[in-house]
Scaffold this motif. Sequence first.
Motif, PDB file in Angstrom:
ATOM      1  N   MET B   1      18.907  -2.335   3.024  1.00 19.05           N
ATOM      2  CA  MET B   1      18.787  -1.267   2.034  1.00 19.05           C
ATOM      3  C   MET B   1      17.526  -0.454   2.238  1.00 19.05           C
ATOM      4  O   MET B   1      17.128   0.347   1.428  1.00 19.05           O
ATOM      5  N   ASN B   2      16.808  -0.726   3.351  1.00 19.95           N
ATOM      6  CA  ASN B   2      15.539  -0.024   3.539  1.00 19.95           C
ATOM      7  C   ASN B   2      15.719   1.342   4.181  1.00 19.95           C
ATOM      8  O   ASN B   2      14.763   2.068   4.372  1.00 19.95           O
ATOM      9  N   ASP B   3      16.946   1.670   4.545  1.00 22.48           N
ATOM     10  CA  ASP B   3      17.151   2.940   5.239  1.00 22.48           C
ATOM     11  C   ASP B   3      17.531   4.067   4.294  1.00 22.48           C
ATOM     12  O   ASP B   3      17.821   5.172   4.741  1.00 22.48           O
ATOM     13  N   THR B   4      17.504   3.798   2.979  1.00 22.72           N
ATOM     14  CA  THR B   4      17.739   4.882   2.035  1.00 22.72           C
ATOM     15  C   THR B   4      16.629   5.906   2.218  1.00 22.72           C
ATOM     16  O   THR B   4      15.492   5.555   2.510  1.00 22.72           O
ATOM     17  N   PRO B   5      16.954   7.182   2.063  1.00 19.63           N
ATOM     18  CA  PRO B   5      15.967   8.215   2.361  1.00 19.63           C
ATOM     19  C   PRO B   5      14.708   8.124   1.506  1.00 19.63           C
ATOM     20  O   PRO B   5      13.662   8.580   1.911  1.00 19.63           O
ATOM     21  N   ASP B   6      14.819   7.471   0.321  1.00 22.70           N
ATOM     22  CA  ASP B   6      13.656   7.444  -0.555  1.00 22.70           C
ATOM     23  C   ASP B   6      12.769   6.221  -0.331  1.00 22.70           C
ATOM     24  O   ASP B   6      11.765   6.062  -0.995  1.00 22.70           O
ATOM     25  N   ALA B   7      13.162   5.330   0.608  1.00 22.43           N
ATOM     26  CA  ALA B   7      12.320   4.178   0.882  1.00 22.43           C
ATOM     27  C   ALA B   7      11.303   4.555   1.953  1.00 22.43           C
ATOM     28  O   ALA B   7      11.677   4.873   3.071  1.00 22.43           O
ATOM     29  N   PRO B   8      10.013   4.539   1.622  1.00 25.05           N
ATOM     30  CA  PRO B   8       9.032   4.938   2.616  1.00 25.05           C
ATOM     31  C   PRO B   8       8.974   3.936   3.759  1.00 25.05           C
ATOM     32  O   PRO B   8       9.055   2.737   3.533  1.00 25.05           O
ATOM     33  N   ARG B   9       8.854   4.406   4.971  1.00 32.74           N
ATOM     34  CA  ARG B   9       8.664   3.539   6.121  1.00 32.74           C
ATOM     35  C   ARG B   9       7.167   3.343   6.314  1.00 32.74           C
ATOM     36  O   ARG B   9       6.361   4.052   5.722  1.00 32.74           O
ATOM     37  N   LEU B  10       6.828   2.412   7.190  1.00 33.87           N
ATOM     38  CA  LEU B  10       5.409   2.080   7.388  1.00 33.87           C
ATOM     39  C   LEU B  10       4.609   3.300   7.844  1.00 33.87           C
ATOM     40  O   LEU B  10       3.480   3.509   7.415  1.00 33.87           O
ATOM     41  N   TYR B  11       5.225   4.166   8.702  1.00 35.92           N
ATOM     42  CA  TYR B  11       4.448   5.311   9.194  1.00 35.92           C
ATOM     43  C   TYR B  11       4.237   6.371   8.119  1.00 35.92           C
ATOM     44  O   TYR B  11       3.232   7.064   8.114  1.00 35.92           O
ATOM     45  N   HIS B  12       5.203   6.474   7.175  1.00 33.01           N
ATOM     46  CA  HIS B  12       4.970   7.362   6.029  1.00 33.01           C
ATOM     47  C   HIS B  12       3.782   6.861   5.211  1.00 33.01           C
ATOM     48  O   HIS B  12       2.898   7.617   4.817  1.00 33.01           O
ATOM     49  N   PHE B  13       3.830   5.546   4.982  1.00 36.38           N
ATOM     50  CA  PHE B  13       2.800   4.874   4.201  1.00 36.38           C
ATOM     51  C   PHE B  13       1.425   5.118   4.817  1.00 36.38           C
ATOM     52  O   PHE B  13       0.478   5.520   4.143  1.00 36.38           O
ATOM     53  N   ALA B  14       1.338   4.870   6.128  1.00 40.26           N
ATOM     54  CA  ALA B  14       0.063   5.026   6.836  1.00 40.26           C
ATOM     55  C   ALA B  14      -0.397   6.482   6.821  1.00 40.26           C
ATOM     56  O   ALA B  14      -1.580   6.769   6.642  1.00 40.26           O
ATOM     57  N   ALA B  15       0.551   7.412   7.001  1.00 46.68           N
ATOM     58  CA  ALA B  15       0.192   8.834   7.042  1.00 46.68           C
ATOM     59  C   ALA B  15      -0.364   9.300   5.700  1.00 46.68           C
ATOM     60  O   ALA B  15      -1.376  10.007   5.646  1.00 46.68           O
ATOM     61  N   ALA B  16       0.286   8.890   4.593  1.00 48.39           N
ATOM     62  CA  ALA B  16      -0.164   9.322   3.272  1.00 48.39           C
ATOM     63  C   ALA B  16      -1.528   8.710   2.945  1.00 48.39           C
ATOM     64  O   ALA B  16      -2.423   9.389   2.439  1.00 48.39           O
ATOM     65  N   PHE B  17      -1.690   7.427   3.273  1.00 46.83           N
ATOM     66  CA  PHE B  17      -2.962   6.754   3.009  1.00 46.83           C
ATOM     67  C   PHE B  17      -4.079   7.388   3.859  1.00 46.83           C
ATOM     68  O   PHE B  17      -5.186   7.632   3.373  1.00 46.83           O
ATOM     69  N   GLY B  18      -3.750   7.683   5.124  1.00 40.44           N
ATOM     70  CA  GLY B  18      -4.719   8.345   6.009  1.00 40.44           C
ATOM     71  C   GLY B  18      -5.076   9.735   5.511  1.00 40.44           C
ATOM     72  O   GLY B  18      -6.228  10.161   5.591  1.00 40.44           O
ATOM     73  N   ALA B  19      -4.077  10.457   4.973  1.00 36.74           N
ATOM     74  CA  ALA B  19      -4.331  11.800   4.438  1.00 36.74           C
ATOM     75  C   ALA B  19      -5.317  11.722   3.276  1.00 36.74           C
ATOM     76  O   ALA B  19      -6.187  12.588   3.123  1.00 36.74           O
ATOM     77  N   GLY B  20      -5.219  10.649   2.475  1.00 32.34           N
ATOM     78  CA  GLY B  20      -6.176  10.441   1.391  1.00 32.34           C
ATOM     79  C   GLY B  20      -7.590  10.272   1.939  1.00 32.34           C
ATOM     80  O   GLY B  20      -8.556  10.769   1.352  1.00 32.34           O
ATOM     81  N   GLY B  21      -7.703   9.595   3.082  1.00 31.35           N
ATOM     82  CA  GLY B  21      -9.005   9.440   3.743  1.00 31.35           C
ATOM     83  C   GLY B  21      -9.548  10.785   4.206  1.00 31.35           C
ATOM     84  O   GLY B  21     -10.741  11.075   4.059  1.00 31.35           O
ATOM     85  N   LEU B  22      -8.661  11.640   4.752  1.00 30.14           N
ATOM     86  CA  LEU B  22      -9.072  12.989   5.162  1.00 30.14           C
ATOM     87  C   LEU B  22      -9.580  13.772   3.956  1.00 30.14           C
ATOM     88  O   LEU B  22     -10.557  14.530   4.047  1.00 30.14           O
ATOM     89  N   LEU B  23      -8.916  13.582   2.802  1.00 30.15           N
ATOM     90  CA  LEU B  23      -9.312  14.287   1.580  1.00 30.15           C
ATOM     91  C   LEU B  23     -10.741  13.910   1.178  1.00 30.15           C
ATOM     92  O   LEU B  23     -11.529  14.770   0.766  1.00 30.15           O
ATOM     93  N   SER B  24     -11.092  12.624   1.338  1.00 34.29           N
ATOM     94  CA  SER B  24     -12.460  12.187   1.036  1.00 34.29           C
ATOM     95  C   SER B  24     -13.465  12.920   1.927  1.00 34.29           C
ATOM     96  O   SER B  24     -14.520  13.343   1.465  1.00 34.29           O
ATOM     97  N   LEU B  25     -13.122  13.059   3.221  1.00 35.94           N
ATOM     98  CA  LEU B  25     -14.015  13.774   4.146  1.00 35.94           C
ATOM     99  C   LEU B  25     -14.148  15.236   3.722  1.00 35.94           C
ATOM    100  O   LEU B  25     -15.245  15.805   3.730  1.00 35.94           O
ATOM    101  N   MET B  26     -13.000  15.869   3.323  1.00 39.93           N
ATOM    102  CA  MET B  26     -13.046  17.266   2.891  1.00 39.93           C
ATOM    103  C   MET B  26     -13.954  17.434   1.685  1.00 39.93           C
ATOM    104  O   MET B  26     -14.729  18.392   1.606  1.00 39.93           O
TER     105      MET B  26
END
Lengths: 143, 155
Positions: B1-26
């Motif tokens: 059931m993990n392939d539903t479009p609304d289930a985040p994959r690990l790379y989505h998770f990492a990208a969003a968390f990393g984007a938060g880190g970029l926001l801190s730098l900004m």
Amino acid sequence: MIGFAALAVLAGVLVGLSRQINGRLALSTSAMESSFWNHLIGLIFITLAAMAFGGLFAGEPVASPWWAYLGGPVGVIFIAAGSWLIARIGAAQTAMLIIAGQMISGVVLDIILGAPGSPVARGIGVALILAGMWVTRPGRNRT
Amino acid sequence: MNDTPDAPRLYHFAAAFGAGGLLSLMVLFNGTLAAYGSLFFASWVPHLTGSVAALALLIWLRPRRAAAARPPLWTYLGGVSGALTVMLTSATMNTALALSGTIALGLAGQVLFSLFADIRGLFGLPQKMPGPRDYLSLALITAGSLIIIFFGGAS
């Protein structure tokens, strides 16, 4: 006071609104093109506002350290990432994970830069955020 | 059931968390600019250098357009909303709300709007109903953020 509080909430709403609109543009174009238009239209808007209010070059901007000028390119990646993510994992999930990343990296930056603060409160805050991320972690079974 | 479009994959998770880190730098970079120049300058510079950097990346990477049809004109206006944010937060930061109150209330506004946007599928993005786990996650992350903002330090 209530008025300023409303403005602060509105600022947060505008962050979400901006990501939603940029995400829609990325659906028709690409995340990078959406980030480009976000920056260019924002630049035009700020230039007009600064011309109306004045004081764009007030203070001593030349005296700031060179690395302070790196916010632009970092922002390009940030906006592109948000535009790419919002159509894939939804607005709420995108917002929560970005906030989680911002808060935890902010604590790390504060510790590196030696900013004063309570280690206990930082620890509890980071633990709660990690627990929140664990709850929606990828790869779990949806029931 | 993990392939539903609304289930985040690990790379989505990492990208969003990393984007938060970029926001801190900004925040660090742009905040430093604001300490030396005006608040307009601290928002004008990153938009200027960002426009040039994004144009260079577009020319270099030439990403394919996802759709042949031109998007509606209003979709180009996301930047206005972003620029307004900077002006609003600059205004409220210097009131009794201070930086922590401004960040906390902004966070509340962003979370509530994003939930509403998902539920309604605002502005032509996919509709998505949040489940109990999403609300629990949201409550935990919000609580942790508020503790860090109000008790975690001077920043």
